[in-house]
Design a protein around this motif. Structure first.
Motif, PDB file in Angstrom:
ATOM      1  N   TYR A   1       0.830  -1.215   0.000  1.00  0.00           N
ATOM      2  CA  TYR A   1       0.000   0.000   0.000  1.00  0.00           C
ATOM      3  C   TYR A   1       0.863   1.262   0.000  1.00  0.00           C
ATOM      4  CZ  TYR A   1      -2.511   3.889   2.137  1.00  0.00           C
ATOM      5  OH  TYR A   1      -2.994   5.130   2.424  1.00  0.00           O
TER       6      TYR A   1
ATOM      7  N   ALA B   1      -8.009  -6.030   3.089  1.00  0.00           N
ATOM      8  CA  ALA B   1      -9.001  -5.676   2.068  1.00  0.00           C
ATOM      9  C   ALA B   1      -9.050  -4.164   1.850  1.00  0.00           C
ATOM     10  CB  ALA B   1     -10.377  -6.201   2.482  1.00  0.00           C
ATOM     11  N   VAL B   2      -8.990  -3.403   2.941  1.00  0.00           N
ATOM     12  CA  VAL B   2      -9.013  -1.936   2.819  1.00  0.00           C
ATOM     13  C   VAL B   2      -7.773  -1.443   2.072  1.00  0.00           C
ATOM     14  CG1 VAL B   2      -8.844   0.229   4.118  1.00  0.00           C
ATOM     15  CG2 VAL B   2     -10.447  -1.546   4.846  1.00  0.00           C
TER      16      VAL B   2
ATOM     17  N   TYR C   1      -5.939  -3.065  -0.093  1.00  0.00           N
ATOM     18  CA  TYR C   1      -6.023  -3.424  -1.508  1.00  0.00           C
ATOM     19  C   TYR C   1      -7.047  -2.563  -2.244  1.00  0.00           C
ATOM     20  CZ  TYR C   1      -2.771  -7.264  -1.922  1.00  0.00           C
ATOM     21  OH  TYR C   1      -1.613  -8.004  -2.000  1.00  0.00           O
ATOM     22  N   GLY C   2      -8.128  -2.203  -1.556  1.00  0.00           N
ATOM     23  CA  GLY C   2      -9.106  -1.313  -2.159  1.00  0.00           C
ATOM     24  C   GLY C   2      -8.500   0.041  -2.488  1.00  0.00           C
TER      25      GLY C   2
ATOM     26  N   LYS D   1      -7.792   1.713  -6.258  1.00  0.00           N
ATOM     27  CA  LYS D   1      -8.238   3.072  -6.577  1.00  0.00           C
ATOM     28  C   LYS D   1      -7.093   3.921  -7.121  1.00  0.00           C
ATOM     29  CE  LYS D   1     -10.506   7.070  -4.463  1.00  0.00           C
ATOM     30  NZ  LYS D   1     -11.052   7.638  -3.194  1.00  0.00           N
TER      31      LYS D   1
END
Length: 315
Positions: free
Chosen positions: A127, A219-220, A222-223, A227
């Motif tokens: 991230y 998950a957050v 990767y989201g 984006k």
């Protein structure tokens, strides 16, 4: 000080008896070949990766530090169970002292918690690298890496120390036979004289909370990465880098979640199926991780070739 688990008057033993995979005792050769081969592949694959990371000064970035931690955790995890399983198959050594059993239980469950933490740390690394590339070195400096590593270990201890205390203080007076290949928590507490429900609920709740929180944060992250990269030139490269991490996560989380809830709620699932699922959950990812993740990483490839050819040249 923990009381003697076999202090009950009906107890005749101070050890447990491991039976391996129930109903498959007639196929020990197949099982020992499977687990021995997998263990050797795990040691060689992870050993090569750890050696390369340790010797190559160019592999000192955060992701390779996390990868080195994952390798160490995998080796500890698989070594805590497979040699004992092989002694069962080869030497018919099925007896294990209760303290050795609880130590094995502690190692297995603490390393599974730590592995989940390292997978989360890898997701955070991806991230930061994708969403904040200019701040990467400033955010993931040595102090931050040390704090992340300490947090992963402390969290595992905070989960396992109370659980181990509950398990060691249970009185065991039923049959000492554990229908499992190793001292799995749920299988052991079923042998207690008293109701093991508090220990079982704590184990399921703690495991669900640990895995659930890690998966939610992953998950957050990767989201947010999706984006950031969608529609950009480096989109495919980002997907390729994250793809290896996703493969490792799937290898770890899917069998792990299936096993946790099969033990607690899967009354219709056969015992040998549950045991095989537990064995594969602990051994398969540790064997495939260096192949799926490390050996497909360009830096690791180059470092291995560099080490091999330099040694050949000097020889």
């Amino acid at each position: 000080m923990a009381s003697d688990p076999f202090s009950h008057p009906n107890s005749r033993s101070s050890s447990f008896i491991l039976v391996g995979v129930p109903s498959l005792e007639a196929f020990p050769t197949c099982l020992d070949i499977l687990f021995c081969s997998g263990y050797n592949i795990t040691l060689v694959g992870n050993g090569v990766v750890l050696l390369v990371i340790g010797l190559d000064n160019s592999l000192r970035d955060p992701i390779h530090c996390f990868l080195g931690g994952l390798v160490v955790i995998d080796v500890v995890m698989v070594t805590s169970i497979v040699p004992r399983m092989l002694s069962m198959f080869w030497l018919n050594s099925t007896e294990i002292g209760y303290m050795a059993c609880f130590v094995q239980m502690f190692l297995v469950h603490s390393t599974t918690s730590e592995e989940s933490g390292v997978l989360l740390a890898m997701a955070v690394d991806h991230y930061v690298a994708i969403c904040h590339p200019l701040k990467y070195q400033a955010i993931l400096n040595r102090q931050t890496l040390a704090q992340i590593g300490l947090a992963i270990v402390v969290r595992a201890l905070l989960f396992m120390v109370p659980l181990t205390g509950m398990v060691t203080n249970l009185p065991y007076c039923h049959s000492p036979v554990v229908p499992h290949s190793y001292c799995e928590h749920m299988a052991v507490v079923k042998l207690a004289c008293t109701d093991p429900k508090p220990s079982r609920l704590y184990s399921v709740a703690g495991s669900s909370l640990t895995v659930g929180m890690d998966m939610a944060f992953i998950a957050v992250s990767y989201g947010m990465m999706l984006k950031t990269v969608l529609g950009k030139k480096l989109c495919w490269k980002a997907f390729s880098t994250c793809g290896r991490h996703i493969c490792v996560m799937l290898l770890y989380y899917i069998p792990g979640i299936a096993f946790i809830y099969a033990q607690q709620f899967g009354s219709g699932i056969s015992v040998h199926a549950q045991v095989l699922l537990a064995d594969l959950y602990l051994t398969l990812p540790t064997m495939l991780n260096p192949i799926v993740y490390s050996m497909r990483t360009k830096q690791i490839h180059q470092a291995v070739l560099k080490m091999l050819f330099s040694r050949k040249f000097h020889a």
